[in-house]
Write a protein that holds these residues in place. Structure first.
Motif, PDB file in Angstrom:
ATOM      1  N   TYR A 123       0.844  -1.205   0.000  1.00  0.00           N
ATOM      2  CA  TYR A 123       0.000   0.000   0.000  1.00  0.00           C
ATOM      3  C   TYR A 123       0.878   1.253   0.000  1.00  0.00           C
ATOM      4  N   ILE A 124       1.901   1.260   0.847  1.00  0.00           N
ATOM      5  CA  ILE A 124       2.801   2.418   0.941  1.00  0.00           C
ATOM      6  C   ILE A 124       3.539   2.642  -0.374  1.00  0.00           C
ATOM      7  N   LEU A 125       4.036   1.567  -0.966  1.00  0.00           N
ATOM      8  CA  LEU A 125       4.780   1.689  -2.219  1.00  0.00           C
ATOM      9  C   LEU A 125       3.867   2.082  -3.376  1.00  0.00           C
ATOM     10  N   ASP A 126       2.711   1.440  -3.483  1.00  0.00           N
ATOM     11  CA  ASP A 126       1.790   1.723  -4.590  1.00  0.00           C
ATOM     12  C   ASP A 126       1.283   3.149  -4.563  1.00  0.00           C
ATOM     13  N   ASN A 127       1.140   3.712  -3.362  1.00  0.00           N
ATOM     14  CA  ASN A 127       0.609   5.066  -3.223  1.00  0.00           C
ATOM     15  C   ASN A 127       1.695   6.119  -2.993  1.00  0.00           C
ATOM     16  N   ASN A 128       2.940   5.694  -3.208  1.00  0.00           N
ATOM     17  CA  ASN A 128       4.068   6.638  -3.135  1.00  0.00           C
ATOM     18  C   ASN A 128       4.110   7.372  -1.798  1.00  0.00           C
ATOM     19  N   LEU A 129       4.029   6.610  -0.711  1.00  0.00           N
ATOM     20  CA  LEU A 129       3.933   7.204   0.619  1.00  0.00           C
ATOM     21  C   LEU A 129       5.222   7.082   1.440  1.00  0.00           C
ATOM     22  N   ILE A 130       6.316   6.635   0.811  1.00  0.00           N
ATOM     23  CA  ILE A 130       7.572   6.544   1.554  1.00  0.00           C
ATOM     24  C   ILE A 130       8.117   7.953   1.799  1.00  0.00           C
ATOM     25  N   PRO A 131       8.360   8.321   3.054  1.00  0.00           N
ATOM     26  CA  PRO A 131       8.910   9.655   3.345  1.00  0.00           C
ATOM     27  C   PRO A 131      10.278   9.842   2.691  1.00  0.00           C
ATOM     28  N   GLN A 132      10.639  11.088   2.450  1.00  0.00           N
ATOM     29  CA  GLN A 132      11.877  11.406   1.749  1.00  0.00           C
ATOM     30  C   GLN A 132      13.112  10.799   2.421  1.00  0.00           C
ATOM     31  N   GLN A 133      13.142  10.800   3.743  1.00  0.00           N
ATOM     32  CA  GLN A 133      14.333  10.316   4.452  1.00  0.00           C
ATOM     33  C   GLN A 133      14.554   8.811   4.287  1.00  0.00           C
ATOM     34  N   GLU A 139       6.014  14.649   6.463  1.00  0.00           N
ATOM     35  CA  GLU A 139       5.680  14.479   7.869  1.00  0.00           C
ATOM     36  C   GLU A 139       4.427  13.633   8.038  1.00  0.00           C
ATOM     37  N   ARG A 140       3.398  13.923   7.229  1.00  0.00           N
ATOM     38  CA  ARG A 140       2.158  13.152   7.308  1.00  0.00           C
ATOM     39  C   ARG A 140       2.362  11.737   6.800  1.00  0.00           C
ATOM     40  N   SER A 141       3.193  11.569   5.767  1.00  0.00           N
ATOM     41  CA  SER A 141       3.483  10.232   5.255  1.00  0.00           C
ATOM     42  C   SER A 141       4.159   9.382   6.325  1.00  0.00           C
ATOM     43  N   MET A 142       5.091   9.997   7.058  1.00  0.00           N
ATOM     44  CA  MET A 142       5.782   9.286   8.122  1.00  0.00           C
ATOM     45  C   MET A 142       4.808   8.886   9.228  1.00  0.00           C
ATOM     46  N   GLU A 143       3.918   9.796   9.602  1.00  0.00           N
ATOM     47  CA  GLU A 143       2.921   9.493  10.639  1.00  0.00           C
ATOM     48  C   GLU A 143       2.029   8.338  10.204  1.00  0.00           C
ATOM     49  N   LEU A 144       1.606   8.379   8.928  1.00  0.00           N
ATOM     50  CA  LEU A 144       0.734   7.321   8.422  1.00  0.00           C
ATOM     51  C   LEU A 144       1.471   5.992   8.407  1.00  0.00           C
ATOM     52  N   MET A 145       2.718   5.988   7.947  1.00  0.00           N
ATOM     53  CA  MET A 145       3.493   4.756   7.875  1.00  0.00           C
ATOM     54  C   MET A 145       3.728   4.177   9.266  1.00  0.00           C
ATOM     55  N   GLU A 146       4.060   5.033  10.229  1.00  0.00           N
ATOM     56  CA  GLU A 146       4.273   4.559  11.595  1.00  0.00           C
ATOM     57  C   GLU A 146       2.991   3.979  12.181  1.00  0.00           C
ATOM     58  N   LYS A 147       1.862   4.605  11.860  1.00  0.00           N
ATOM     59  CA  LYS A 147       0.575   4.096  12.339  1.00  0.00           C
ATOM     60  C   LYS A 147       0.295   2.718  11.744  1.00  0.00           C
ATOM     61  N   LEU A 148       0.519   2.577  10.444  1.00  0.00           N
ATOM     62  CA  LEU A 148       0.275   1.297   9.781  1.00  0.00           C
ATOM     63  C   LEU A 148       1.197   0.209  10.330  1.00  0.00           C
ATOM     64  N   ASN A 174      12.086  -1.307   2.133  1.00  0.00           N
ATOM     65  CA  ASN A 174      12.440   0.111   2.145  1.00  0.00           C
ATOM     66  C   ASN A 174      11.591   0.942   3.093  1.00  0.00           C
ATOM     67  N   ILE A 175      10.610   0.307   3.750  1.00  0.00           N
ATOM     68  CA  ILE A 175       9.745   1.092   4.639  1.00  0.00           C
ATOM     69  C   ILE A 175      10.221   1.005   6.096  1.00  0.00           C
ATOM     70  N   LEU A 176      11.317   0.261   6.330  1.00  0.00           N
ATOM     71  CA  LEU A 176      11.917   0.211   7.651  1.00  0.00           C
ATOM     72  C   LEU A 176      13.333   0.777   7.576  1.00  0.00           C
ATOM     73  N   THR A 177      13.732   1.499   8.616  1.00  0.00           N
ATOM     74  CA  THR A 177      15.099   2.004   8.673  1.00  0.00           C
ATOM     75  C   THR A 177      16.049   0.868   9.081  1.00  0.00           C
ATOM     76  N   TRP A 178      17.339   1.086   8.837  1.00  0.00           N
ATOM     77  CA  TRP A 178      18.324   0.080   9.243  1.00  0.00           C
ATOM     78  C   TRP A 178      18.235  -0.169  10.744  1.00  0.00           C
ATOM     79  N   LYS A 179      18.047   0.907  11.516  1.00  0.00           N
ATOM     80  CA  LYS A 179      17.974   0.781  12.980  1.00  0.00           C
ATOM     81  C   LYS A 179      16.758  -0.057  13.376  1.00  0.00           C
TER      82      LYS A 179
END
Length: 309
Positions: free
Chosen positions: A215-225, A255-264, A286-291
């Motif tokens: 869903y995140i990838l298809d809707n281009n919701l990955i935050p810039q960082q 910022e909103r993309s990050m909030e949505l991704m964290e919620k999901l 790609n939706i998880l950080t290395w940490k």
């Protein structure tokens, strides 16, 4: 500009005006307005009508045609954001109200939802009620795609009378999370759907993670960082949402993309994912950080080691 007064060659739309009335309407016989529908959605369509008929059945059109609005003075009425096919169906039903219930029941799920949105926007309360009743009947025999469409519309309109039966339908069936319709949902509806899947007490959360990632990838919701691409290219996530009965593109900031991704991601119980699945799935995502990956894998290893204690 295309004329949409004749019945279109569309197998999903079977309703039509009585032949003689259809013929007169096509000739613009005694009509006093032309609705120019859908200009912002593509090629606009011209649909003839009578202001009186629309005003009698809608408080919005009554105000529009009797107040100080420009629509009261002109015969061309622009409705650039409305679905032409839904508006055509609305006109057919308005001119044949005695059989309105029967006409609505001949519509499929998509056409009923489009008509429902239009009636909600313009306050055609009688026809909107018929649409709700028809959707309720369609729930039981709906397939997965149609059930998701009804669920999306129900969430958008906060219709509790429809929400419970459609939730029951979705919970009663082990629907796949890989079907395309799921990833076309508004993000609020998608979150509600994931919440429903969690209610099933799944023993394996890998399908939940896969669905969220897609869903995140298809809707281009990955935050810039988190993007692996050139950081100078700033992209903004796009999702769809229903506003005043219309489908709009919603732009989400980083910022909103990050909030949505964290919620999901908070819906995923990573303890219910095997180490092997994690390494080949979330571990390469790609939706998880290395940490995040390091921390989660460490926790999974700790749990796995405890099993041998």
């Amino acid at each position: 500009m295309e004329n949409l007064n004749a019945a279109e060659d569309n197998p999903s739309i079977n309703i039509s005006l009585p032949d003689k009335l259809e013929s007169k309407m096509n000739q613009a016989f005694s009509v006093d307005c032309q609705f120019i529908v859908g200009e912002n959605l593509g090629k606009p369509k011209t649909i003839f009508g009578h202001k009186l008929i629309f005003a009698l059945n809608s408080e919005v059109f009554e105000s529009m045609f009797s107040g100080n609005f420009m629509e009261a003075k002109f015969t061309r009425i622009p409705l650039p954001d409305d679905d032409p096919n839904a508006f055509r169906n609305l006109r057919i039903i308005l001119y044949n109200l005695r059989d309105a219930s029967q006409e609505v029941e001949e519509l499929n799920v998509s056409d009923t939802i489009s008509l429902y949105k239009l009636c909600d926007k313009y306050m055609f309360t009688t026809i909107a009620k018929l649409c709700r009743e028809h959707l309720k009947k369609l729930i039981e025999k709906s397939n997965h795609d149609d059930a998701l469409k009804i669920f999306d519309a129900t969430v958008a309109f906060s219709n509790l009378k429809l929400l419970e039966p459609i939730k029951t339908k979705l919970l009663a069936n082990d629907y796949s999370t890989s079907l395309p319709t799921l990833y076309e949902l508004d993000y609020v509806s998608f979150m509600k759907y994931i919440e429903l899947k969690i209610e099933c007490n799944l023993s394996n959360h890998m399908p939940i993670f896969d669905a969220i990632e897609k869903y995140i990838l298809d809707n281009n919701l990955i935050p810039q960082q988190l993007r692996a691409t050139d950081k100078s290219t700033k992209k903004i996530g796009r999702t769809t949402a229903t506003t005043f009965g219309q489908e709009d593109v919603v732009l989400l900031s980083d910022e909103r993309s990050m909030e949505l991704m964290e919620k999901l991601l908070s819906y995923v119980d990573f303890a219910k994912i095997t180490i092997e699945d994690f390494i080949s799935g979330p571990g390469t995502s790609n939706i998880l950080t290395w940490k995040q990956k390091y921390t989660l894998l460490s926790e999974l290893n700790a749990v796995d080691l405890c099993g041998f204690c």
